[in-house]
Write a protein that holds these residues in place. Structure first.
Motif: not given
Length: 288
Positions: A83-88, A122-123, A214-216
């Motif tokens: 779910f986290f990977c999907l939203v990210f 985190i998200g 996004n990464i930083y």
């Protein structure tokens, strides 16, 4: 068993590949990082496997032979990581966010709170920071009423969380420390390397800041949560280090470096003056 050990881990692999490819535009690197991500294990860290080749350590002791992959299990961690990977991934898909998409992604991040609170923190901190920066850059079209609605949504969710969770769990009474390995290889090394790339490879800073914002932002959020947790407010560091950070974030921090160091034209332009110090460093980077 099917969902936790096969279905969702397979979907996570696909999402990780799409995330890495979206940024790198390189299938080989994306596949390699995806493989490392899904095989990550708390009990069998990859750095110990590498050290076994240059030390007297038995290599078989550093390989996960008998245990399932850490990413397996339902609903935690397989579904929460999916779910986290999907939203990210959805936050990476757009240069500009429409009002409807902002509300939609905000709703998904809020749901993340209820799937896994640590990953939810985190998200949501990342998403709030991203929206704020994009608003200042005039890349999101939000007015005062939109911000008020978003504030109310988060406020209502906070009341729901209060009714479901005890906020005393956010008070960490035990003394916590983060290992030197984590500080050096998850934060210092990627930061030092990207600074060297920026100053030696004549990288356009505006392109860099837009492409890797996004990464930083994720790195800043993780550092903030680590500092708070060490000072007694937050989460157990073991929980923070062995969820989404282990499967995605710590690999993402190296993605900007891979992106620039894998481009042959950058080295061609910057290695013309081979006699200078910067030229020699560029050549070393090329062989890396």
């Amino acid at each position: 068993l099917f969902f936790g050990y096969c279905f969702f881990p397979s979907l996570i692999s696909v999402l990780l590949f799409l995330i890495f490819r979206k940024i790198l535009a390189n299938n080989i690197w994306s596949l390699s990082l995806t493989f490392l991500s899904i095989s990550a294990s708390e009990n069998y860290p990859f750095h110990k496997f590498l050290l076994s080749f240059v030390s007297n350590m038995n290599t078989r002791e550093t390989i996960n032979i008998y245990e399932n992959f850490e990413i397996m299990g339902f609903p935690i961690p397989a579904f929460s990581i999916f779910f986290f990977c999907l939203v990210f991934y959805l936050t990476l898909k757009s240069i500009k966010f429409s009002r409807i998409k902002i509300y939609f992604i905000t709703s998904l991040w809020i749901v993340m709170f209820h799937i896994h609170p640590v990953d939810g923190f985190i998200g949501n901190l990342y998403w709030i920071g991203l929206i704020g920066i994009l608003f200042l850059q005039k890349k999101v079209d939000l007015n005062k009423s939109d911000f008020l609605i978003l504030f109310v949504i988060y406020l209502l969710n906070t009341f729901i969380l209060i009714s479901q969770l005890s906020f005393e769990t956010l008070i960490v009474n035990n003394s916590q420390t983060i290992s030197y390995y984590s500080i050096i290889f998850y934060f210092l090394v990627p930061l030092i390397l990207i600074f060297l790339c920026l100053f030696l490879l004549k990288i356009d800073f505006y392109e860099f800041s837009q492409k890797f914002l996004n990464i930083y932002l994720m790195m800043i959020v993780e550092i903030i949560l680590i500092v708070l947790s060490i000072n007694g407010i937050g989460f157990e560091l073991q929980m923070l280090e062995n969820r989404i950070t282990m499967f995605l974030l710590h690999f993402l921090y190296y993605v900007p470096i891979i992106y620039y160091l894998s481009k042959d034209e950058i080295f061609y332009i910057n290695s013309i003056n081979k006699s200078s110090i910067s030229g020699k460093v560029v050549i070393v980077f090329y062989y890396i």
